[in-house]
Write an enzyme that holds these catalytic residues in place. Structure first.
Site, PDB file in Angstrom:
ATOM      1  N   GLY A 101       6.906   6.597   7.116  1.00 19.43           N
ATOM      2  CA  GLY A 101       6.589   6.411   8.529  1.00 19.43           C
ATOM      3  C   GLY A 101       5.212   6.964   8.851  1.00 19.43           C
ATOM      4  O   GLY A 101       4.540   7.565   8.007  1.00 19.43           O
ATOM      5  N   GLY A 161       3.148   9.363  11.605  1.00 22.42           N
ATOM      6  CA  GLY A 161       3.262  10.378  12.644  1.00 22.42           C
ATOM      7  C   GLY A 161       2.122  10.277  13.639  1.00 22.42           C
ATOM      8  O   GLY A 161       1.348   9.315  13.654  1.00 22.42           O
ATOM      9  N   PHE A 209      -0.466  12.183  13.738  1.00 20.05           N
ATOM     10  CA  PHE A 209      -1.768  12.586  13.184  1.00 20.05           C
ATOM     11  C   PHE A 209      -1.960  12.110  11.747  1.00 20.05           C
ATOM     12  O   PHE A 209      -3.033  12.290  11.175  1.00 20.05           O
ATOM     13  CB  PHE A 209      -1.899  14.113  13.218  1.00 20.05           C
ATOM     14  CG  PHE A 209      -1.436  14.717  14.513  1.00 20.05           C
ATOM     15  CD1 PHE A 209      -2.158  14.517  15.671  1.00 20.05           C
ATOM     16  CD2 PHE A 209      -0.273  15.459  14.585  1.00 20.05           C
ATOM     17  CE1 PHE A 209      -1.740  15.057  16.863  1.00 20.05           C
ATOM     18  CE2 PHE A 209       0.157  16.007  15.771  1.00 20.05           C
ATOM     19  CZ  PHE A 209      -0.578  15.803  16.932  1.00 20.05           C
ATOM     20  N   GLY A 210      -0.948  11.553  11.122  1.00 16.38           N
ATOM     21  CA  GLY A 210      -1.076  11.122   9.734  1.00 16.38           C
ATOM     22  C   GLY A 210       0.105  10.269   9.320  1.00 16.38           C
ATOM     23  O   GLY A 210       0.952   9.898  10.133  1.00 16.38           O
ATOM     24  N   GLU A 211       0.148   9.960   8.019  1.00 14.97           N
ATOM     25  CA  GLU A 211       1.211   9.121   7.476  1.00 14.97           C
ATOM     26  C   GLU A 211       2.074   9.934   6.524  1.00 14.97           C
ATOM     27  O   GLU A 211       1.597  10.878   5.889  1.00 14.97           O
ATOM     28  CB  GLU A 211       0.612   7.908   6.751  1.00 14.97           C
ATOM     29  CG  GLU A 211       1.633   6.838   6.420  1.00 14.97           C
ATOM     30  CD  GLU A 211       0.995   5.486   6.140  1.00 14.97           C
ATOM     31  OE1 GLU A 211       1.743   4.532   5.886  1.00 14.97           O
ATOM     32  OE2 GLU A 211      -0.242   5.393   6.183  1.00 14.97           O
ATOM     33  N   ILE A 212       3.349   9.535   6.439  1.00 14.23           N
ATOM     34  CA  ILE A 212       4.306  10.240   5.590  1.00 14.23           C
ATOM     35  C   ILE A 212       4.762   9.288   4.488  1.00 14.23           C
ATOM     36  O   ILE A 212       5.175   8.155   4.762  1.00 14.23           O
ATOM     37  CB  ILE A 212       5.526  10.726   6.408  1.00 14.23           C
ATOM     38  CG1 ILE A 212       5.052  11.592   7.581  1.00 14.23           C
ATOM     39  CG2 ILE A 212       6.486  11.508   5.532  1.00 14.23           C
ATOM     40  CD1 ILE A 212       6.150  11.923   8.568  1.00 14.23           C
ATOM     41  N   LYS A 223       3.247  14.562   3.658  1.00 17.32           N
ATOM     42  CA  LYS A 223       2.501  14.261   4.878  1.00 17.32           C
ATOM     43  C   LYS A 223       1.019  14.319   4.542  1.00 17.32           C
ATOM     44  O   LYS A 223       0.531  15.307   3.993  1.00 17.32           O
ATOM     45  CB  LYS A 223       2.833  15.272   5.976  1.00 17.32           C
ATOM     46  CG  LYS A 223       4.265  15.204   6.461  1.00 17.32           C
ATOM     47  CD  LYS A 223       4.516  16.156   7.614  1.00 17.32           C
ATOM     48  CE  LYS A 223       3.875  15.651   8.888  1.00 17.32           C
ATOM     49  NZ  LYS A 223       4.253  16.457  10.063  1.00 17.32           N
ATOM     50  N   ASP A 259       7.314  21.262  20.709  1.00 17.12           N
ATOM     51  CA  ASP A 259       7.397  19.796  20.646  1.00 17.12           C
ATOM     52  C   ASP A 259       8.765  19.355  20.115  1.00 17.12           C
ATOM     53  O   ASP A 259       8.862  18.463  19.282  1.00 17.12           O
ATOM     54  CB  ASP A 259       6.273  19.244  19.770  1.00 17.12           C
ATOM     55  CG  ASP A 259       6.070  17.749  19.972  1.00 17.12           C
ATOM     56  OD1 ASP A 259       6.473  17.232  21.029  1.00 17.12           O
ATOM     57  OD2 ASP A 259       5.518  17.093  19.065  1.00 17.12           O
TER      58      ASP A 259
END
Length: 544
Positions: free
Chosen positions: A45, A47, A49-52, A72, A178
């Site tokens: 997926g 996120g 701020f970045g990709e996982i 991540k 969060d």
């Protein structure tokens, strides 16, 4: 050329953060800190701020879904993953987590651990990465799949699990800031399928214990706007703010939506609505839904009594949630059920028990039929009325014999009048005379009709000395000579021909077959029609 952007360069996001370019599957990342090599798997997926990505140990073989880790990745210029990595380094130690669980007598805790970190270069771009345990579905996906409604017992079970994680984080001197369904993931291991893990510590903030509560306009409205606490709206996340965020999530899981969801593009409006909501918690919640448990209202009321820097009373909050679960016959370790109602059954003939409350306060049980649905959600067409299911009907009871209903005559207020009807006999009409050389079908009996009518005759009568019997029957009796008065005597002849069979036989012997060959008629008188010939024999018409 100057000014040209590289293909692997990360894309800019609206918030100012760069999103990483896709990393090819199978690429190996070398971890210099833990001296391991990780192989990149399919993407899980994206996120904020970045990709996982899924990942596995490069020294081990992984097939299909056998990727037990998650990585991540974000561009080195971004900051959230840097904050998260530092948080994990200080607070995700296995020994520290085990000590906390032992002190609270917990069998599991939704605090994830990490397995590696570092930097990686791909296509000329430097990335920062973090290796974690891989988890399952997130709570938000389960919430939407369930029609945005969780069973109340599940809501308070999730609340208890998140209280444990928040207490651990707060004891380490941090706030999460969060907390939401998208950041709560179910465990994949067999021993952790009933445990939810809190992830994404990109907004985790160190507590300022020695400083007074001072709002910071630069950090105002940080977090996910629908759950942001009143303190975070002012720019100062707190421990009581984490509890407030948890309360908003639980309220949404119960009711389906929050009062300010239509104004999310206006943070100040949302902030004002939350202030108004917390001033009149009980009244506001009761106006939203009447079935919200009182335990959640008391939880919000306790948050209102807290001071900004006060440490929450976790035992008091747990007791509120656990007492409610007892009334539902559940415990914190009960299986999580995310479907809105387990009483409904898609099978035919089942009924759902509905409790109706009368005006006098008494409860009555009624039965409402449950529509049978297919797996694709379509309701099957009605094929007729089905018998109603009564309370006495059970699955283990033999079906009762249906009673036939007698027809009841309709009652009328008019007096009955008896009318006698005289039946008259009609004389039979005369039959037209039969034509010459033709049989009169109208005057035939049923036996005669069957004898001469080919349609009404069940078996076709054929003369045994006809040409047909020469083929079907025994040829030795008549030796090809016809003795009947059939008009086809001069029409056909029999010829013996040796033919090889089309089908493959066990031997190549020739078979003697007799065929009927049409013979040219020469004795027909000119000028006469076939109508002048004798009556049709055996249902055949004379040749032209």
């Amino acid at each position: 050329m100057a000014g040209r952007v590289k293909k692997g360069a990360p894309k800019k996001k609206a918030a100012g953060y760069k999103m990483p370019a896709p990393i090819p599957t199978g690429e190996v990342i070398k971890d210099t800190l833990f001296k391991k090599e990780w192989r990149i798997g399919p993407s899980i997926g994206v996120g904020g701020f970045g990709e996982i990505y899924s990942a596995c140990d490069h020294t081990l073989k992984a097939k299909g879904s056998d990727y037990p880790y998650a990585i991540k990745i974000e561009p080195h210029e971004n900051g959230p993953l840097f904050v998260e990595i530092n948080f994990y380094l200080r607070n995700a130690n296995k020994d520290d987590i085990a000590k906390f669980m032992q002190s609270r007598k917990l069998t599991s805790l939704g605090m994830p651990t990490y397995f590696g970190k570092g930097s990686h270069e791909s296509n000329g771009v430097t990335y920062r990465y973090l290796v974690m345990e891989r988890f399952g579905k997130d709570v938000w996906s389960l919430f939407t799949e369930a029609g945005k409604s969780f069973p109340p017992a599940t809501v308070f079970q999730l609340g208890l699990q998140m209280l444990d994680v928040l207490e651990y984080i707060h004891s380490r001197g941090y706030v999460h800031a969060d907390l939401k369904g998208a950041n709560m993931l179910l465990g994949l291991k067999k021993t952790a399928k009933n445990q939810v893990y809190l992830v994404d510590f990109g907004l985790a903030t160190r507590l300022k214990e020695d400083q007074p509560f001072t709002p910071d306009p630069k950090s105002a409205h940080n977090g996910t706007i629908e759950y942001t606490s009143r303190d975070a709206h002012l720019g100062e996340p707190t421990m009581r703010g984490d509890l407030e965020i948890l309360g908003y999530n639980m309220l949404q899981w119960l009711v389906g939506e929050l009062p300010w969801e239509k104004s999310l593009k206006q943070p100040k409006t949302v902030q004002a609505m939350k202030e108004e909501f917390m001033k009149n918690v009980r009244t506001k919640i009761k106006s939203m839904a009447s079935n919200v448990p009182d335990a959640l209202i008391k939880f919000f009321e306790y948050i209102n009594t807290m001071k900004p820097k006060e440490v929450p009373d976790y035992k008091k909050c747990r007791k509120l949630f656990e007492d409610y679960l007892k009334t539902e016959g559940k415990t914190r370790n009960s299986t999580l059920e995310f479907s809105p109602s387990k009483t409904q059954s898609p099978s035919k003939g089942r009924t759902k028990r509905v409790i109706a409350v009368d005006s006098d306060g008494s409860d009555e049980e009624a039965e409402a039929p449950v529509k049978a649905t297919k797996q694709n959600g379509d309701v099957p067409k009605k094929r007729g009325r089905k018998p109603k299911v009564t309370d006495a009907d059970t699955e283990n009871k033999a079906p009762e014999v249906k009673e036939t209903k007698t027809k009841v005559k309709r009652k009328s207020s008019e007096p009955a009048v008896l009318v006698k009807v005289k039946k008259t006999r009609l004389n039979p009409t005369s039959t037209p005379p039969a034509k010459e050389n033709h049989t009169n079908i109208a005057t035939q009996t049923s036996i005669d009709k069957n004898k001469y009518s080919p349609r009404l005759n069940t078996s076709r009568h054929v003369s045994f000395d006809s040409p047909i019997s020469e083929i079907v029957g025994d040829s030795s009796k008549n030796s090809g000579i016809n003795s009947s008065g059939d008009i086809f005597d001069d029409s056909f002849t029999i010829k013996e021909v040796k033919v090889k069979p089309k089908r493959k036989l066990l031997s190549n012997e020739e078979v003697l077959v007799k065929r009927v060959i049409r013979k040219k008629v020469t004795n027909v008188k000119k000028g006469k029609s076939w109508k002048d010939l004798p009556t049709v024999v055996n249902g055949r018409s004379p040749p032209k």
